[in-house]
Structure formats: C-alpha cells, structure tokens
Design a protein around this motif. Structure first.
Motif, PDB file in Angstrom:
ATOM      1  N   MET A  48       0.717  -1.127   0.104  1.00  0.00           N
ATOM      2  CA  MET A  48       0.135   0.080  -0.203  1.00  0.00           C
ATOM      3  C   MET A  48       0.742   1.339  -0.040  1.00  0.00           C
ATOM      4  O   MET A  48       0.392   2.310  -0.105  1.00  0.00           O
ATOM      5  CB  MET A  48      -0.927   0.007   1.280  1.00  0.00           C
ATOM      6  CG  MET A  48      -1.987  -1.032   1.347  1.00  0.00           C
ATOM      7  SD  MET A  48      -3.069  -0.987  -0.403  1.00  0.00           S
ATOM      8  CE  MET A  48      -4.088   0.284  -0.057  1.00  0.00           C
ATOM      9  N   ASP A  49       2.318   1.027   0.158  1.00  0.00           N
ATOM     10  CA  ASP A  49       2.981   2.283   0.174  1.00  0.00           C
ATOM     11  C   ASP A  49       3.082   3.040  -1.282  1.00  0.00           C
ATOM     12  O   ASP A  49       3.088   4.283  -1.272  1.00  0.00           O
ATOM     13  CB  ASP A  49       4.441   2.161   0.281  1.00  0.00           C
ATOM     14  CG  ASP A  49       4.711   1.755   1.990  1.00  0.00           C
ATOM     15  OD1 ASP A  49       3.909   2.024   2.681  1.00  0.00           O
ATOM     16  OD2 ASP A  49       5.603   0.869   2.478  1.00  0.00           O
ATOM     17  N   TYR A  50       2.870   2.210  -2.435  1.00  0.00           N
ATOM     18  CA  TYR A  50       2.922   2.782  -3.469  1.00  0.00           C
ATOM     19  C   TYR A  50       1.647   3.638  -3.760  1.00  0.00           C
ATOM     20  O   TYR A  50       1.665   4.504  -4.618  1.00  0.00           O
ATOM     21  CB  TYR A  50       2.985   1.629  -4.797  1.00  0.00           C
ATOM     22  CG  TYR A  50       1.870   0.528  -4.836  1.00  0.00           C
ATOM     23  CD1 TYR A  50       0.778   0.741  -5.544  1.00  0.00           C
ATOM     24  CD2 TYR A  50       1.676  -0.667  -4.019  1.00  0.00           C
ATOM     25  CE1 TYR A  50      -0.418  -0.011  -5.516  1.00  0.00           C
ATOM     26  CE2 TYR A  50       0.808  -1.556  -3.976  1.00  0.00           C
ATOM     27  CZ  TYR A  50      -0.252  -1.146  -4.802  1.00  0.00           C
ATOM     28  OH  TYR A  50      -1.256  -1.956  -4.631  1.00  0.00           O
ATOM     29  N   VAL A  51       0.406   3.343  -3.181  1.00  0.00           N
ATOM     30  CA  VAL A  51      -0.780   4.061  -3.301  1.00  0.00           C
ATOM     31  C   VAL A  51      -0.411   5.443  -2.794  1.00  0.00           C
ATOM     32  O   VAL A  51      -0.898   6.346  -3.126  1.00  0.00           O
ATOM     33  CB  VAL A  51      -2.017   3.403  -2.683  1.00  0.00           C
ATOM     34  CG1 VAL A  51      -3.302   4.307  -2.820  1.00  0.00           C
ATOM     35  CG2 VAL A  51      -2.187   1.982  -3.390  1.00  0.00           C
ATOM     36  N   SER A  52       0.182   5.338  -1.504  1.00  0.00           N
ATOM     37  CA  SER A  52       0.400   6.753  -0.865  1.00  0.00           C
ATOM     38  C   SER A  52       1.449   7.525  -1.668  1.00  0.00           C
ATOM     39  O   SER A  52       1.392   8.816  -1.360  1.00  0.00           O
ATOM     40  CB  SER A  52       0.811   6.491   0.564  1.00  0.00           C
ATOM     41  OG  SER A  52       1.684   5.707   0.735  1.00  0.00           O
ATOM     42  N   ALA A  53       2.228   6.901  -2.451  1.00  0.00           N
ATOM     43  CA  ALA A  53       3.428   7.586  -2.987  1.00  0.00           C
ATOM     44  C   ALA A  53       2.571   8.170  -4.274  1.00  0.00           C
ATOM     45  O   ALA A  53       3.282   9.302  -4.696  1.00  0.00           O
ATOM     46  CB  ALA A  53       4.393   6.617  -3.370  1.00  0.00           C
ATOM     47  N   LEU A  54       1.681   7.414  -4.729  1.00  0.00           N
ATOM     48  CA  LEU A  54       1.120   8.196  -6.089  1.00  0.00           C
ATOM     49  C   LEU A  54       0.050   9.090  -5.969  1.00  0.00           C
ATOM     50  O   LEU A  54      -0.462   9.989  -6.871  1.00  0.00           O
ATOM     51  CB  LEU A  54       0.318   6.824  -6.955  1.00  0.00           C
ATOM     52  CG  LEU A  54       1.407   5.979  -7.587  1.00  0.00           C
ATOM     53  CD1 LEU A  54       0.891   4.985  -8.248  1.00  0.00           C
ATOM     54  CD2 LEU A  54       2.429   6.546  -8.537  1.00  0.00           C
ATOM     55  N   VAL A  55      -0.903   9.090  -4.960  1.00  0.00           N
ATOM     56  CA  VAL A  55      -1.867   9.832  -4.615  1.00  0.00           C
ATOM     57  C   VAL A  55      -1.374  11.400  -4.689  1.00  0.00           C
ATOM     58  O   VAL A  55      -2.122  12.092  -5.486  1.00  0.00           O
ATOM     59  CB  VAL A  55      -2.609   9.706  -3.179  1.00  0.00           C
ATOM     60  CG1 VAL A  55      -3.461  10.706  -2.835  1.00  0.00           C
ATOM     61  CG2 VAL A  55      -3.111   8.362  -3.252  1.00  0.00           C
ATOM     62  N   PRO A  56      -0.318  11.865  -4.080  1.00  0.00           N
ATOM     63  CA  PRO A  56      -0.265  13.510  -4.345  1.00  0.00           C
ATOM     64  C   PRO A  56       0.124  13.897  -5.652  1.00  0.00           C
ATOM     65  O   PRO A  56      -0.685  14.671  -6.018  1.00  0.00           O
ATOM     66  CB  PRO A  56       0.962  13.812  -3.360  1.00  0.00           C
ATOM     67  CG  PRO A  56       1.331  12.550  -2.506  1.00  0.00           C
ATOM     68  CD  PRO A  56       0.401  11.435  -3.013  1.00  0.00           C
ATOM     69  N   PRO A  57       0.947  13.091  -6.514  1.00  0.00           N
ATOM     70  CA  PRO A  57       1.035  13.420  -8.031  1.00  0.00           C
ATOM     71  C   PRO A  57      -0.084  13.393  -8.765  1.00  0.00           C
ATOM     72  O   PRO A  57      -0.399  14.201  -9.606  1.00  0.00           O
ATOM     73  CB  PRO A  57       2.336  12.481  -8.527  1.00  0.00           C
ATOM     74  CG  PRO A  57       2.780  11.904  -7.305  1.00  0.00           C
ATOM     75  CD  PRO A  57       1.798  12.023  -6.149  1.00  0.00           C
ATOM     76  N   VAL A  58      -1.020  12.597  -8.423  1.00  0.00           N
ATOM     77  CA  VAL A  58      -2.414  12.247  -9.520  1.00  0.00           C
ATOM     78  C   VAL A  58      -2.992  13.447  -8.941  1.00  0.00           C
ATOM     79  O   VAL A  58      -3.974  13.981  -9.680  1.00  0.00           O
ATOM     80  CB  VAL A  58      -3.111  10.861  -9.114  1.00  0.00           C
ATOM     81  CG1 VAL A  58      -4.398  10.895  -9.604  1.00  0.00           C
ATOM     82  CG2 VAL A  58      -2.056   9.868  -9.403  1.00  0.00           C
ATOM     83  N   VAL A  59      -3.360  13.791  -7.595  1.00  0.00           N
ATOM     84  CA  VAL A  59      -4.129  14.836  -7.215  1.00  0.00           C
ATOM     85  C   VAL A  59      -3.583  16.186  -7.867  1.00  0.00           C
ATOM     86  O   VAL A  59      -4.415  16.868  -8.319  1.00  0.00           O
ATOM     87  CB  VAL A  59      -4.200  15.044  -5.644  1.00  0.00           C
ATOM     88  CG1 VAL A  59      -4.830  16.216  -5.163  1.00  0.00           C
ATOM     89  CG2 VAL A  59      -4.878  13.889  -5.122  1.00  0.00           C
ATOM     90  N   MET A  60      -2.332  16.532  -7.973  1.00  0.00           N
ATOM     91  CA  MET A  60      -1.910  17.838  -8.288  1.00  0.00           C
ATOM     92  C   MET A  60      -1.967  17.617  -9.982  1.00  0.00           C
ATOM     93  O   MET A  60      -2.543  18.704 -10.439  1.00  0.00           O
ATOM     94  CB  MET A  60      -0.344  17.709  -8.281  1.00  0.00           C
ATOM     95  CG  MET A  60       0.059  18.192  -6.569  1.00  0.00           C
ATOM     96  SD  MET A  60       1.788  18.630  -6.342  1.00  0.00           S
ATOM     97  CE  MET A  60       2.552  17.142  -6.771  1.00  0.00           C
TER      98      MET A  60
END
Length: 59
Positions: A1-13
């Motif tokens: 699940m670390d990859y999800v938390s790593a991808l969320v900020p760039p996707v939101v931006m």
C-alpha cells in the motif's frame, strides 16, 4: 500500500493542474474579449506614445 500513498499526491496535483488549464482555456474569449482587447490596445498605445514622445528615445 506504500505505492498508493506515493502516487496519490502527484495524481491529485495532475487533476488540479488539468482543471486549471481547462478553466483558463474556457475563459479565453467570450463576451468580455473585445473589452479586454480594447484595454490592452489602449495600454500599448499609451506606452508606445510615451516612448516615442520622450526626447531621448532611440528607435
């Protein structure tokens, strides 16, 4: 699940950036375009007149 938390900020931006670009493109032109163009043209004419009117201006 670390990859999800790593991808969320760039996707939101990216989503917000795309929304910003869409908003900018949609607001170009429209009913106020001629009024905005007239204001810019007047400011440019004023600046050009001031530049040509000064005695030390070099063209």
């Amino acid at each position: 699940m670390d990859y999800v938390s790593a991808l969320v900020p760039p996707v939101v931006m990216a989503v917000f950036f795309i929304g910003l670009i869409v908003t900018i493109v949609k607001t170009q032109g429209g009913a106020n375009k001629s009024k905005e163009d007239a204001v810019v043209d007047a400011a440019l004419a004023r600046a050009e007149g001031a530049r040509q009117g000064s005695p030390d201006a070099k063209a």
